[in-house]
Design a protein around this motif. Structure first.
Motif, PDB file in Angstrom:
ATOM      1  N   SER A 159       0.822  -1.212   0.000  1.00  0.00           N
ATOM      2  CA  SER A 159       0.000   0.000   0.000  1.00  0.00           C
ATOM      3  C   SER A 159       0.857   1.264   0.000  1.00  0.00           C
ATOM      4  O   SER A 159       0.543   2.238  -0.682  1.00  0.00           O
ATOM      5  N   VAL A 160       1.965   1.252   0.768  1.00  0.00           N
ATOM      6  CA  VAL A 160       2.859   2.417   0.806  1.00  0.00           C
ATOM      7  C   VAL A 160       3.497   2.650  -0.570  1.00  0.00           C
ATOM      8  O   VAL A 160       3.533   3.782  -1.071  1.00  0.00           O
ATOM      9  N   ILE A 161       3.999   1.580  -1.187  1.00  0.00           N
ATOM     10  CA  ILE A 161       4.587   1.708  -2.529  1.00  0.00           C
ATOM     11  C   ILE A 161       3.515   2.153  -3.522  1.00  0.00           C
ATOM     12  O   ILE A 161       3.763   3.007  -4.386  1.00  0.00           O
ATOM     13  N   GLY A 162       2.313   1.603  -3.380  1.00  0.00           N
ATOM     14  CA  GLY A 162       1.213   1.975  -4.265  1.00  0.00           C
ATOM     15  C   GLY A 162       0.869   3.445  -4.166  1.00  0.00           C
ATOM     16  O   GLY A 162       0.657   4.121  -5.190  1.00  0.00           O
ATOM     17  N   VAL A 163       0.821   3.984  -2.954  1.00  0.00           N
ATOM     18  CA  VAL A 163       0.527   5.408  -2.760  1.00  0.00           C
ATOM     19  C   VAL A 163       1.603   6.273  -3.404  1.00  0.00           C
ATOM     20  O   VAL A 163       1.316   7.289  -4.054  1.00  0.00           O
ATOM     21  N   LEU A 164       2.872   5.883  -3.241  1.00  0.00           N
ATOM     22  CA  LEU A 164       3.973   6.627  -3.862  1.00  0.00           C
ATOM     23  C   LEU A 164       3.834   6.664  -5.381  1.00  0.00           C
ATOM     24  O   LEU A 164       4.021   7.705  -6.019  1.00  0.00           O
ATOM     25  N   LEU A 165       3.481   5.513  -5.972  1.00  0.00           N
ATOM     26  CA  LEU A 165       3.362   5.437  -7.429  1.00  0.00           C
ATOM     27  C   LEU A 165       2.138   6.210  -7.930  1.00  0.00           C
ATOM     28  O   LEU A 165       2.217   6.921  -8.938  1.00  0.00           O
ATOM     29  N   VAL A 166       1.016   6.060  -7.234  1.00  0.00           N
ATOM     30  CA  VAL A 166      -0.203   6.757  -7.667  1.00  0.00           C
ATOM     31  C   VAL A 166      -0.037   8.265  -7.532  1.00  0.00           C
ATOM     32  O   VAL A 166      -0.499   9.029  -8.377  1.00  0.00           O
ATOM     33  N   SER A 167       0.638   8.713  -6.475  1.00  0.00           N
ATOM     34  CA  SER A 167       0.802  10.147  -6.238  1.00  0.00           C
ATOM     35  C   SER A 167       1.706  10.800  -7.270  1.00  0.00           C
ATOM     36  O   SER A 167       1.575  11.998  -7.554  1.00  0.00           O
ATOM     37  N   GLU A 168       2.657  10.037  -7.825  1.00  0.00           N
ATOM     38  CA  GLU A 168       3.532  10.528  -8.892  1.00  0.00           C
ATOM     39  C   GLU A 168       4.213  11.842  -8.516  1.00  0.00           C
ATOM     40  O   GLU A 168       3.962  12.897  -9.102  1.00  0.00           O
ATOM     41  N   LEU A 169       5.059  11.799  -7.507  1.00  0.00           N
ATOM     42  CA  LEU A 169       5.790  12.995  -7.112  1.00  0.00           C
ATOM     43  C   LEU A 169       6.684  13.484  -8.246  1.00  0.00           C
ATOM     44  O   LEU A 169       7.383  12.718  -8.893  1.00  0.00           O
ATOM     45  N   ARG A 170       6.638  14.773  -8.483  1.00  0.00           N
ATOM     46  CA  ARG A 170       7.470  15.384  -9.528  1.00  0.00           C
ATOM     47  C   ARG A 170       8.493  16.303  -8.878  1.00  0.00           C
ATOM     48  O   ARG A 170       8.430  16.620  -7.697  1.00  0.00           O
ATOM     49  N   ARG A 171       9.429  16.777  -9.696  1.00  0.00           N
ATOM     50  CA  ARG A 171      10.462  17.665  -9.156  1.00  0.00           C
ATOM     51  C   ARG A 171       9.855  18.941  -8.582  1.00  0.00           C
ATOM     52  O   ARG A 171      10.301  19.460  -7.568  1.00  0.00           O
ATOM     53  N   GLY A 172       8.840  19.458  -9.246  1.00  0.00           N
ATOM     54  CA  GLY A 172       8.178  20.660  -8.754  1.00  0.00           C
ATOM     55  C   GLY A 172       7.522  20.435  -7.406  1.00  0.00           C
ATOM     56  O   GLY A 172       7.514  21.309  -6.541  1.00  0.00           O
ATOM     57  N   ASP A 173       6.977  19.235  -7.233  1.00  0.00           N
ATOM     58  CA  ASP A 173       6.372  18.900  -5.951  1.00  0.00           C
ATOM     59  C   ASP A 173       7.440  18.805  -4.862  1.00  0.00           C
ATOM     60  O   ASP A 173       7.252  19.290  -3.751  1.00  0.00           O
ATOM     61  N   MET A 174       8.557  18.164  -5.203  1.00  0.00           N
ATOM     62  CA  MET A 174       9.623  17.983  -4.224  1.00  0.00           C
ATOM     63  C   MET A 174      10.212  19.315  -3.792  1.00  0.00           C
ATOM     64  O   MET A 174      10.681  19.467  -2.664  1.00  0.00           O
ATOM     65  N   ALA A 175      10.189  20.311  -4.698  1.00  0.00           N
ATOM     66  CA  ALA A 175      10.727  21.623  -4.363  1.00  0.00           C
ATOM     67  C   ALA A 175       9.938  22.289  -3.245  1.00  0.00           C
ATOM     68  O   ALA A 175      10.458  23.135  -2.518  1.00  0.00           O
ATOM     69  N   GLN A 176       8.652  21.915  -3.125  1.00  0.00           N
ATOM     70  CA  GLN A 176       7.801  22.495  -2.084  1.00  0.00           C
ATOM     71  C   GLN A 176       7.781  21.643  -0.822  1.00  0.00           C
ATOM     72  O   GLN A 176       6.961  21.839   0.058  1.00  0.00           O
TER      73      GLN A 176
END
Length: 323
Positions: A159-176
């Motif tokens: 479930s944790v890996i699934g949430v990470l994949l579904v959320s699709e963090l991008r570089r712009g997201d990581m900047a915030q």
């Protein structure tokens, strides 16, 4: 003597089928209850996914997250009071210390959740908030002094890996991913975990879910009334274009999903319920694809599949354990 033996044998032969039929009936009832609990948590997650989009739209036009949290809690309290009057047993039970604490935790959780949605990219907020299953599973293991079963651990990891994949963090997201955002997101996860664990304990006190939720929301509403009193009249909430959405948040974003979630916890246990709730980002992604025409990437589809596998494995494990 022979006649008595014959009667005894006939009696024994007659009892065995009855016992077997009773056992089959009990298994069928337990499986149905478990399935209904699963459906309740998934339904709650669906309502939360829709409400998150509605709330995000309100925050984008400058609505204060805490004002919305207070108003939606008051609306939910009024709705639950009406439901309890129409469907309840009559009378009001004394609020226990545990329910009082749960009401305060609930108020803090909703406030932190709305701030996280308003201040963070949705993907970042989802990843942080859904640390709650890990907290619940670890706390349950410590409280029971027993390591979680391999299937529960596998479901948690998937479930944790699934949430990470579904959320699709991008570089712009990581900047915030600033310190304030991390603090709010993790606080939301902690509050959700504590709320889930306390809900499991409160739900065994003999009250109906409607009665329990009315008491919880009443405490939370007192908290929010005190806050709103210091802020003045939130006129933006009452504007004709905003109020229908605020009303929706009170009913479909608070009253119904938390009532369903509490009812589901009673049937599938806290650590299973909170893992099942990770289906929320999957539902949100599907809704975005269906309503707004957003594309689903291969990683999102794989992540959704992992979450579904985790939920299915928990369901099958629960059914076997009951049988």
């Amino acid at each position: 003597m022979t006649a008595r033996l014959g009667i005894a044998r006939t009696s024994q032969l007659g009892v065995a089928p009855e016992m077997l039929a009773m056992q089959k009936s009990n298994k069928g009832t337990q499986h149905l209850v478990n399935t209904l609990g699963l459906a309740a948590v998934i339904s709650a997650s669906t309502l939360w996914a829709i409400a998150a989009n509605v709330a995000s739209g309100l925050f984008s036009i400058g609505l204060n997250p805490l004002d919305l949290a207070g108003a939606s809690a008051l609306i939910a309290t009024l709705g639950l009071t009406l439901l309890n009057t129409l469907l309840g047993r009559g009378g009001t039970k004394t609020i226990s210390k545990q329910q009082f604490v749960l009401g305060i935790v609930f108020a803090l959780f909703v406030g932190a959740d709305y701030i996280a949605i308003a201040k963070l990219p949705v993907a970042v907020a989802i990843v942080l908030i859904f640390n709650a299953p890990t907290i619940v599973v670890l706390w349950t293991a410590i409280a029971n002094r027993r390591f979680p079963s391999p299937k529960v651990m596998l479901a948690l990891v998937l479930s944790v890996i699934g949430v990470l994949l579904v959320s699709e963090l991008r570089r712009g997201d990581m900047a915030q991913f600033n310190s304030f955002g991390i603090l709010i997101g993790l606080a939301t996860a902690a509050f959700f975990a504590v709320y889930t664990l306390l809900s499991e304990k409160v739900s065994v006190e003999g009250s109906t879910p409607i009665e329990v939720m009315q008491q919880i929301f009443s405490i939370a509403s007192l908290f929010w009334v005190a806050y709103l009193f210091t802020q003045g009249m939130p006129t933006q909430l009452l504007e004709p274009t905003n109020f229908p959405k605020v009303l929706y948040m009170g009913i479909a974003g608070n009253l119904l999903p938390y009532l369903l979630y509490l009812w589901g916890i009673q049937r599938v246990q806290a650590q299973r319920a909170v893992i099942i709730a990770t289906i929320e980002p999957v539902i949100a992604a599907v809704l975005a694809w269906f309503w707004f025409g957003q594309t689903l990437t291969a990683m999102q589809i794989i992540g959704g599949g992992l979450i579904l596998v985790a939920i299915t494995s928990l369901q099958l494990t629960k059914s076997k354990a009951q049988n």
